[in-house]
Design an enzyme around this catalytic site. Structure first.
Site, PDB file in Angstrom:
ATOM      1  N   VAL A 156     -12.341  -2.835  13.221  1.00 26.41           N
ATOM      2  CA  VAL A 156     -12.054  -2.909  11.777  1.00 26.41           C
ATOM      3  C   VAL A 156     -11.832  -4.350  11.349  1.00 26.41           C
ATOM      4  O   VAL A 156     -11.890  -4.667  10.169  1.00 26.41           O
ATOM      5  CB  VAL A 156     -10.851  -2.039  11.336  1.00 26.41           C
ATOM      6  CG1 VAL A 156     -11.021  -0.605  11.786  1.00 26.41           C
ATOM      7  CG2 VAL A 156      -9.537  -2.590  11.802  1.00 26.41           C
ATOM      8  N   TYR A 210     -12.865  -7.887  10.403  1.00 27.53           N
ATOM      9  CA  TYR A 210     -14.179  -8.351   9.916  1.00 27.53           C
ATOM     10  C   TYR A 210     -14.224  -9.835   9.622  1.00 27.53           C
ATOM     11  O   TYR A 210     -15.240 -10.333   9.146  1.00 27.53           O
ATOM     12  CB  TYR A 210     -14.632  -7.534   8.705  1.00 27.53           C
ATOM     13  CG  TYR A 210     -13.799  -7.716   7.469  1.00 27.53           C
ATOM     14  CD1 TYR A 210     -12.592  -7.041   7.322  1.00 27.53           C
ATOM     15  CD2 TYR A 210     -14.219  -8.555   6.444  1.00 27.53           C
ATOM     16  CE1 TYR A 210     -11.833  -7.208   6.197  1.00 27.53           C
ATOM     17  CE2 TYR A 210     -13.463  -8.716   5.305  1.00 27.53           C
ATOM     18  CZ  TYR A 210     -12.265  -8.039   5.190  1.00 27.53           C
ATOM     19  OH  TYR A 210     -11.501  -8.204   4.061  1.00 27.53           O
ATOM     20  N   GLY A 265      -1.278   1.395  12.939  1.00 26.81           N
ATOM     21  CA  GLY A 265      -0.723   0.878  11.690  1.00 26.81           C
ATOM     22  C   GLY A 265      -1.467   1.426  10.489  1.00 26.81           C
ATOM     23  O   GLY A 265      -2.041   2.524  10.534  1.00 26.81           O
ATOM     24  N   ASN A 289      -4.936   2.246  -1.589  1.00 22.20           N
ATOM     25  CA  ASN A 289      -5.528   0.902  -1.733  1.00 22.20           C
ATOM     26  C   ASN A 289      -6.272   0.748  -3.059  1.00 22.20           C
ATOM     27  O   ASN A 289      -6.779  -0.332  -3.347  1.00 22.20           O
ATOM     28  CB  ASN A 289      -6.463   0.580  -0.561  1.00 22.20           C
ATOM     29  CG  ASN A 289      -7.825   1.235  -0.709  1.00 22.20           C
ATOM     30  OD1 ASN A 289      -7.922   2.344  -1.243  1.00 22.20           O
ATOM     31  ND2 ASN A 289      -8.861   0.567  -0.271  1.00 22.20           N
ATOM     32  N   LYS A 324       0.822  -1.227   0.000  1.00 28.99           N
ATOM     33  CA  LYS A 324       0.000   0.000   0.000  1.00 28.99           C
ATOM     34  C   LYS A 324       0.853   1.272   0.000  1.00 28.99           C
ATOM     35  O   LYS A 324       0.403   2.318  -0.463  1.00 28.99           O
ATOM     36  CB  LYS A 324      -0.922   0.017   1.221  1.00 28.99           C
ATOM     37  CG  LYS A 324      -2.149  -0.881   1.083  1.00 28.99           C
ATOM     38  CD  LYS A 324      -3.084  -0.706   2.264  1.00 28.99           C
ATOM     39  CE  LYS A 324      -4.346  -1.521   2.083  1.00 28.99           C
ATOM     40  NZ  LYS A 324      -5.269  -1.391   3.209  1.00 28.99           N
ATOM     41  N   ASP A 377     -10.027   3.169   2.077  1.00 24.43           N
ATOM     42  CA  ASP A 377     -10.174   2.610   3.427  1.00 24.43           C
ATOM     43  C   ASP A 377     -10.765   3.678   4.355  1.00 24.43           C
ATOM     44  O   ASP A 377     -11.644   3.403   5.162  1.00 24.43           O
ATOM     45  CB  ASP A 377      -8.817   2.140   3.976  1.00 24.43           C
ATOM     46  CG  ASP A 377      -8.357   0.836   3.342  1.00 24.43           C
ATOM     47  OD1 ASP A 377      -9.207   0.013   2.963  1.00 24.43           O
ATOM     48  OD2 ASP A 377      -7.131   0.639   3.225  1.00 24.43           O
ATOM     49  N   ALA A 391      -4.308   0.428   8.928  1.00 23.41           N
ATOM     50  CA  ALA A 391      -5.750   0.626   9.104  1.00 23.41           C
ATOM     51  C   ALA A 391      -5.992   1.791  10.059  1.00 23.41           C
ATOM     52  O   ALA A 391      -6.893   2.617   9.839  1.00 23.41           O
ATOM     53  CB  ALA A 391      -6.399  -0.650   9.641  1.00 23.41           C
TER      54      ALA A 391
HETATM   55  P1  NAD Z   1      -0.517  -3.115  10.980  1.00 25.04           P
HETATM   56  O1  NAD Z   1       0.358  -4.264  11.286  1.00 25.04           O
HETATM   57  O2  NAD Z   1      -0.107  -2.091   9.973  1.00 25.04           O
HETATM   58  O3  NAD Z   1      -0.826  -2.307  12.350  1.00 25.04           O
HETATM   59  C1  NAD Z   1      -1.261  -2.911  13.525  1.00 25.04           C
HETATM   60  C2  NAD Z   1      -0.830  -2.042  14.713  1.00 25.04           C
HETATM   61  O4  NAD Z   1      -1.426  -2.583  15.896  1.00 25.04           O
HETATM   62  C3  NAD Z   1       0.684  -2.025  14.961  1.00 25.04           C
HETATM   63  O5  NAD Z   1       1.110  -0.691  15.078  1.00 25.04           O
HETATM   64  C4  NAD Z   1       0.848  -2.802  16.267  1.00 25.04           C
HETATM   65  O6  NAD Z   1       1.943  -2.319  17.042  1.00 25.04           O
HETATM   66  C5  NAD Z   1      -0.464  -2.539  16.947  1.00 25.04           C
HETATM   67  N1  NAD Z   1      -0.888  -3.554  17.940  1.00 25.04           N
HETATM   68  C6  NAD Z   1      -0.874  -4.896  17.816  1.00 25.04           C
HETATM   69  N2  NAD Z   1      -1.428  -5.468  18.913  1.00 25.04           N
HETATM   70  C7  NAD Z   1      -1.792  -4.463  19.735  1.00 25.04           C
HETATM   71  C8  NAD Z   1      -2.452  -4.415  21.010  1.00 25.04           C
HETATM   72  N3  NAD Z   1      -2.824  -5.532  21.655  1.00 25.04           N
HETATM   73  N4  NAD Z   1      -2.678  -3.203  21.574  1.00 25.04           N
HETATM   74  C9  NAD Z   1      -2.305  -2.063  20.930  1.00 25.04           C
HETATM   75  N5  NAD Z   1      -1.709  -2.050  19.712  1.00 25.04           N
HETATM   76  C10 NAD Z   1      -1.445  -3.237  19.134  1.00 25.04           C
HETATM   77  O7  NAD Z   1      -1.906  -3.769  10.587  1.00 25.04           O
HETATM   78  P2  NAD Z   1      -3.085  -3.065   9.732  1.00 25.04           P
HETATM   79  O8  NAD Z   1      -2.791  -3.200   8.295  1.00 25.04           O
HETATM   80  O9  NAD Z   1      -3.321  -1.715  10.299  1.00 25.04           O
HETATM   81  O10 NAD Z   1      -4.317  -4.040  10.022  1.00 25.04           O
HETATM   82  C11 NAD Z   1      -4.945  -4.102  11.300  1.00 25.04           C
HETATM   83  C12 NAD Z   1      -6.263  -4.843  11.168  1.00 25.04           C
HETATM   84  O11 NAD Z   1      -7.150  -4.089  10.350  1.00 25.04           O
HETATM   85  C13 NAD Z   1      -6.148  -6.223  10.492  1.00 25.04           C
HETATM   86  O12 NAD Z   1      -6.939  -7.125  11.214  1.00 25.04           O
HETATM   87  C14 NAD Z   1      -6.773  -5.994   9.123  1.00 25.04           C
HETATM   88  O13 NAD Z   1      -7.390  -7.152   8.619  1.00 25.04           O
HETATM   89  C15 NAD Z   1      -7.821  -4.944   9.442  1.00 25.04           C
HETATM   90  N6  NAD Z   1      -8.250  -4.133   8.282  1.00 25.04           N
HETATM   91  C16 NAD Z   1      -9.586  -4.072   8.028  1.00 25.04           C
HETATM   92  C17 NAD Z   1     -10.035  -3.302   6.968  1.00 25.04           C
HETATM   93  C18 NAD Z   1     -11.509  -3.262   6.666  1.00 25.04           C
HETATM   94  O14 NAD Z   1     -11.866  -2.855   5.554  1.00 25.04           O
HETATM   95  N7  NAD Z   1     -12.377  -3.597   7.595  1.00 25.04           N
HETATM   96  C19 NAD Z   1      -9.133  -2.579   6.158  1.00 25.04           C
HETATM   97  C20 NAD Z   1      -7.776  -2.652   6.478  1.00 25.04           C
HETATM   98  C21 NAD Z   1      -7.329  -3.443   7.545  1.00 25.04           C
END
Ligand code: NAD
Length: 293
Positions: free
Chosen positions: A227, A229, A135, A94, A73, A109, A137
């Site tokens: 987020v 799903y 992160g 995205n 991305k 997103d 999302a």
């Molecule tokens: P990422 O790895 O970029 O970021 C995740 C962040 O969460 C990291 O900064 C990490 O340090 C932090 N983290 C992990 N465990 C933690 C906790 N217990 N407490 C606090 N912080 C914590 O991941 P991402 O790409 O941002 O994805 C995150 C989630 O979002 C995934 O499950 C993904 O499937 C989901 N997502 C959903 C959609 C949607 O359309 N619904 C879109 C994008 C991503």
């Protein structure tokens, strides 16, 4: 007979993606034949550095555009001719639309989350909202919260430096006081005065089961959005509802981002309610739960 409109998805490990089904069914409903293809880096034996070549291939093959997901991305940005203002602010793309030989990057997103929150919890209080997860999302959700005029977004992450960096970025864009960064250990204090909680870490996915923070912190007057799903009903949402909170599942954002990408690819107006019904069919019967907003 006209040939189908071609679109697709570039990413790694995208075999289980629901996007092909969502896009192709919505196109059919609107009388358009669409083929949404997977370009899986893992299957093709490619790495993130190959995203430029793959993007050129999809453009040369005549696709109208592609969605882009983990882990490219950010990497895709270097290969675009133009970037929407929102994608530039978030620093991630995205959706890429090919138009007049140019590749234009968008981020749906953030608008997907915005539309989901507006539709699912329209009267949610927005003075102070906690965002757990800084992160990819999280950055998109934070942008949506600022655009929805949330007063202050308090960002928490186990990686406190990441939370602070995102908060600093939000303040630089939206002004002083609009965001704060904290370590995840500050959850009890930070949540005490909040209206809502948005969860944007991988915790709760099938591969990372569990709760991202203690259930005791979920007060009945707090709204809670996830987020994640898959599953649609995460442990967090189940516990939040048990404690009396109003909730929003991650399917809202998933459908919202797909609907806006579809609009950008096709120029047609999708029906997000129909797409949500389709998503609920795809992620399994009985998952919706009447109390999930
Ligand atoms: P990422 O790895 O970029 O970021 C995740 C962040 O969460 C990291 O900064 C990490 O340090 C932090 N983290 C992990 N465990 C933690 C906790 N217990 N407490 C606090 N912080 C914590 O991941 P991402 O790409 O941002 O994805 C995150 C989630 O979002 C995934 O499950 C993904 O499937 C989901 N997502 C959903 C959609 C949607 O359309 N619904 C879109 C994008 C991503």
């Amino acid at each position: 007979m006209t040939s189908p409109l071609r679109t697709g998805l570039i990413g790694a490990g995208i075999g289980p993606s629901l996007s092909p089904a969502l896009h192709e069914r919505e196109a059919r409903e609107l009388g358009l034949e669409c083929r949404y293809e997977r370009f899986d880096l893992d299957v093709l034996g490619l790495g993130p550095a190959d995203v430029g070549g793959l993007l050129a291939r999809t453009r040369d093959e005549g696709l109208a555009g592609v969605n882009v997901t983990h882990p490219v991305k950010q990497a895709v940005i270097a290969h675009l001719d133009e970037l929407s203002a929102d994608a530039a602010a978030i620093g991630a793309v995205n959706t890429v639309v090919f138009s007049g030989g140019r590749a234009v990057g968008h981020n749906t997103d953030w608008s997907g989350f915005r539309d989901g929150l507006r539709d699912g919890l329209p009267d949610a209080a927005r003075t102070r909202v906690v965002l757990l997860g800084a992160g990819g999302a999280g950055a998109a959700v934070a942008h949506a919260l600022l655009r929805l005029e949330v007063g202050t977004v308090a960002v928490l992450d186990t990686d406190a430096a990441r939370a602070r960096a995102l908060a600093a970025d939000l303040v630089a864009r939206a002004g002083p006081g609009r965001a704060e960064g904290h370590p995840a250990t500050a959850a009890a204090v930070v949540l005490a005065g909040a209206d809502g909680l948005v969860h944007a870490t991988p915790v709760g996915m099938a591969a990372h089961p569990g709760l991202p923070l203690p259930a005791e912190l979920l007060r009945p007057d707090l709204w809670v959005a996830d987020v994640v799903y898959r599953p649609l009903e995460t442990e967090l949402l189940r516990r939040a509802r048990e404690r009396g909170c109003r909730t929003l599942d991650g399917g809202r954002m998933a459908v919202g981002q797909a609907a806006e990408a579809f609009r950008l690819f096709t120029g047609l107006d999708p029906d997000p309610a129909r797409m949500r019904r389709h998503l609920l069919e795809l992620v399994g019967p009985g998952r919706e739960g009447s109390r999930v907003a």
